[in-house]
Design an enzyme around this catalytic site. Sequence first.
Site, PDB file in Angstrom:
ATOM      1  N   TRP A  47     -45.977  40.562 -18.857  1.00  8.82           N
ATOM      2  CA  TRP A  47     -45.299  40.640 -17.556  1.00  8.82           C
ATOM      3  C   TRP A  47     -43.973  41.393 -17.709  1.00  8.82           C
ATOM      4  O   TRP A  47     -43.680  42.319 -16.953  1.00  8.82           O
ATOM      5  CB  TRP A  47     -45.059  39.222 -17.048  1.00  8.82           C
ATOM      6  CG  TRP A  47     -44.610  39.118 -15.622  1.00  8.82           C
ATOM      7  CD1 TRP A  47     -44.703  40.077 -14.648  1.00  8.82           C
ATOM      8  CD2 TRP A  47     -44.017  37.967 -15.004  1.00  8.82           C
ATOM      9  NE1 TRP A  47     -44.203  39.594 -13.471  1.00  8.82           N
ATOM     10  CE2 TRP A  47     -43.779  38.302 -13.651  1.00  8.82           C
ATOM     11  CE3 TRP A  47     -43.668  36.694 -15.453  1.00  8.82           C
ATOM     12  CZ2 TRP A  47     -43.195  37.399 -12.756  1.00  8.82           C
ATOM     13  CZ3 TRP A  47     -43.106  35.798 -14.557  1.00  8.82           C
ATOM     14  CH2 TRP A  47     -42.867  36.141 -13.240  1.00  8.82           C
ATOM     15  N   HIS A 109     -42.676  40.861 -31.459  1.00  4.66           N
ATOM     16  CA  HIS A 109     -42.563  39.402 -31.575  1.00  4.66           C
ATOM     17  C   HIS A 109     -41.677  39.038 -32.773  1.00  4.66           C
ATOM     18  O   HIS A 109     -41.473  37.864 -33.060  1.00  4.66           O
ATOM     19  CB  HIS A 109     -43.936  38.765 -31.812  1.00  4.66           C
ATOM     20  CG  HIS A 109     -44.848  38.766 -30.626  1.00  4.66           C
ATOM     21  ND1 HIS A 109     -44.422  38.495 -29.340  1.00  4.66           N
ATOM     22  CD2 HIS A 109     -46.187  38.979 -30.521  1.00  4.66           C
ATOM     23  CE1 HIS A 109     -45.459  38.548 -28.514  1.00  4.66           C
ATOM     24  NE2 HIS A 109     -46.538  38.847 -29.207  1.00  4.66           N
ATOM     25  N   ARG A 131     -40.260  30.811 -23.059  1.00  6.82           N
ATOM     26  CA  ARG A 131     -40.835  29.947 -22.022  1.00  6.82           C
ATOM     27  C   ARG A 131     -40.672  28.508 -22.443  1.00  6.82           C
ATOM     28  O   ARG A 131     -40.615  28.227 -23.650  1.00  6.82           O
ATOM     29  CB  ARG A 131     -42.317  30.310 -21.932  1.00  6.82           C
ATOM     30  CG  ARG A 131     -43.070  29.697 -20.829  1.00  6.82           C
ATOM     31  CD  ARG A 131     -44.492  30.218 -20.831  1.00  6.82           C
ATOM     32  NE  ARG A 131     -45.140  29.852 -19.589  1.00  6.82           N
ATOM     33  CZ  ARG A 131     -46.413  30.116 -19.295  1.00  6.82           C
ATOM     34  NH1 ARG A 131     -47.155  30.764 -20.162  1.00  6.82           N
ATOM     35  NH2 ARG A 131     -46.922  29.744 -18.146  1.00  6.82           N
ATOM     36  N   TYR A 197     -39.438  32.705 -18.797  1.00  7.69           N
ATOM     37  CA  TYR A 197     -40.595  32.861 -17.898  1.00  7.69           C
ATOM     38  C   TYR A 197     -40.428  31.948 -16.676  1.00  7.69           C
ATOM     39  O   TYR A 197     -40.656  32.366 -15.543  1.00  7.69           O
ATOM     40  CB  TYR A 197     -41.859  32.498 -18.673  1.00  7.69           C
ATOM     41  CG  TYR A 197     -43.153  32.632 -17.909  1.00  7.69           C
ATOM     42  CD1 TYR A 197     -43.902  33.801 -17.974  1.00  7.69           C
ATOM     43  CD2 TYR A 197     -43.650  31.567 -17.138  1.00  7.69           C
ATOM     44  CE1 TYR A 197     -45.106  33.929 -17.292  1.00  7.69           C
ATOM     45  CE2 TYR A 197     -44.854  31.690 -16.449  1.00  7.69           C
ATOM     46  CZ  TYR A 197     -45.572  32.857 -16.529  1.00  7.69           C
ATOM     47  OH  TYR A 197     -46.767  32.970 -15.850  1.00  7.69           O
ATOM     48  N   LYS A 265     -53.550  31.722 -16.128  1.00  9.67           N
ATOM     49  CA  LYS A 265     -53.208  31.015 -14.895  1.00  9.67           C
ATOM     50  C   LYS A 265     -51.924  31.574 -14.272  1.00  9.67           C
ATOM     51  O   LYS A 265     -51.784  31.642 -13.061  1.00  9.67           O
ATOM     52  CB  LYS A 265     -53.052  29.524 -15.210  1.00  9.67           C
ATOM     53  CG  LYS A 265     -53.119  28.653 -14.005  1.00  9.67           C
ATOM     54  CD  LYS A 265     -53.587  27.258 -14.356  1.00  9.67           C
ATOM     55  CE  LYS A 265     -53.707  26.428 -13.090  1.00  9.67           C
ATOM     56  NZ  LYS A 265     -54.180  25.077 -13.366  1.00  9.67           N
ATOM     57  N   GLY A 266     -50.968  31.899 -15.119  1.00  9.47           N
ATOM     58  CA  GLY A 266     -49.745  32.533 -14.625  1.00  9.47           C
ATOM     59  C   GLY A 266     -48.853  31.638 -13.791  1.00  9.47           C
ATOM     60  O   GLY A 266     -48.235  32.092 -12.830  1.00  9.47           O
TER      61      GLY A 266
HETATM   62  P1  A3P Z   1     -50.696  31.181 -18.932  1.00 12.83           P
HETATM   63  O1  A3P Z   1     -51.551  31.028 -20.146  1.00 12.83           O
HETATM   64  O2  A3P Z   1     -49.822  29.997 -18.698  1.00 12.83           O
HETATM   65  O3  A3P Z   1     -51.457  31.561 -17.708  1.00 12.83           O
HETATM   66  P2  A3P Z   1     -47.959  36.763 -23.157  1.00 12.83           P
HETATM   67  O4  A3P Z   1     -47.978  37.987 -22.311  1.00 12.83           O
HETATM   68  O5  A3P Z   1     -46.669  36.560 -23.878  1.00 12.83           O
HETATM   69  O6  A3P Z   1     -49.159  36.658 -23.998  1.00 12.83           O
HETATM   70  O7  A3P Z   1     -47.982  35.519 -22.132  1.00 12.83           O
HETATM   71  C1  A3P Z   1     -49.157  35.168 -21.492  1.00 12.83           C
HETATM   72  C2  A3P Z   1     -48.847  34.273 -20.305  1.00 12.83           C
HETATM   73  O8  A3P Z   1     -48.295  35.059 -19.245  1.00 12.83           O
HETATM   74  C3  A3P Z   1     -50.113  33.655 -19.745  1.00 12.83           C
HETATM   75  O9  A3P Z   1     -49.695  32.410 -19.204  1.00 12.83           O
HETATM   76  C4  A3P Z   1     -50.500  34.650 -18.674  1.00 12.83           C
HETATM   77  O10 A3P Z   1     -51.393  34.159 -17.722  1.00 12.83           O
HETATM   78  C5  A3P Z   1     -49.136  34.964 -18.084  1.00 12.83           C
HETATM   79  N1  A3P Z   1     -49.078  36.225 -17.355  1.00 12.83           N
HETATM   80  C6  A3P Z   1     -49.707  37.390 -17.637  1.00 12.83           C
HETATM   81  N2  A3P Z   1     -49.395  38.329 -16.732  1.00 12.83           N
HETATM   82  C7  A3P Z   1     -48.542  37.760 -15.850  1.00 12.83           C
HETATM   83  C8  A3P Z   1     -47.874  38.241 -14.681  1.00 12.83           C
HETATM   84  N3  A3P Z   1     -48.039  39.487 -14.257  1.00 12.83           N
HETATM   85  N4  A3P Z   1     -47.082  37.381 -14.028  1.00 12.83           N
HETATM   86  C9  A3P Z   1     -46.919  36.120 -14.461  1.00 12.83           C
HETATM   87  N5  A3P Z   1     -47.529  35.603 -15.546  1.00 12.83           N
HETATM   88  C10 A3P Z   1     -48.334  36.417 -16.237  1.00 12.83           C
END
Ligand code: A3P
Length: 302
Positions: A47, A109, A131, A197, A265-266
């Site tokens: 994101w 990371h 987060r 987040y 899930k986001g």
């Molecule tokens: P959840 O598993 O709680 O849904 P990363 O990018 O660091 O791997 O983080 C992944 C998390 O960000 C996941 O959370 C994912 O669904 C969520 N995510 C991905 N794209 C997103 C967006 N555009 N807006 C908000 N959350 C997002």
Amino acid sequence: DTYQFYLFENFWCPSIHFQAVNSFKKEFQAKDSDIVVASFPKSGTIWLKALTFAIVNRQRFSSLEDHPLLSSNPHELVPFFEFIFGADDIHGQILHLSNMAEPRIFGTHTPFPSLPESIKESNCKIVYICRNPFDNFVSAWNYFNKIKPTIVSELTLEEAFELYCNGVMEYGPWWSHMLGYWEESIAKPDKVLFLKYDDLKEDINFHVKSVAKFLGCPFTEEEENNGVVESIIKLCSFEKMKDLAVNKSGMYGRGGIEKKNFFRKGENGDWVNYFSPSMTEKLSKIVEEKLSGSGLSFKMCS
Ligand code: A3P
């Protein structure tokens, strides 16, 4: 082909990234105009990559009809250092780095203390996202269960939780990762922008503007009046990104991760569907213990 960790410079470095993290540290030459999107895994990296790319390139790609974010996954547009320096053709990659259009935007990371000196010493900027550990753990557990083979996929929720509480997860412990960037953001607020987040979900408009300001490209009044901020928010929204063909199918990276696994899930607060009362009590205590006195806190944990 198991997924192992090395305890390297006080963090859990995935064995498959070990060589890359070392080369990155030794060989990367930062430019003052570089932007680094740093994060603890499963904290909204994708994101923040999308938002940063859209904010910084908003004049280059003003049309939203053929925006690169509609046809490329954010991890392709904003590559991880750990993948660039882990490539078979590492010298070709390094050569390519010097030809990239500025500002170059990268992801990582790697914990702050282990970043290359040139990143720390140059005027390049770091936007960091983490987060709350409750949702971070649930996101990680779901993710690692989907991308096999991993060490975590062989574990039950309870077993994975024990490891997480002990700080064992890639690039963990999570508390050291957060605190490393947190302390730097306090010491050098122009260098590191520290984001959560949780906060982005609560008020994305405010944070899109603060990222732009931090990166030296604040939105003009005219842009704000013309809905540029809103269109970036929409372009990078979970619903929009999850639904794009480019993110629905296909693989990413050497580890062969299905791109659809980056979108689950986001939302904030999904942890309540996974945590027992004793898990909640245990993690709350660890959060309090590890973060106490730092000034870093998460609303839902207090
Ligand atoms: P959840 O598993 O709680 O849904 P990363 O990018 O660091 O791997 O983080 C992944 C998390 O960000 C996941 O959370 C994912 O669904 C969520 N995510 C991905 N794209 C997103 C967006 N555009 N807006 C908000 N959350 C997002």
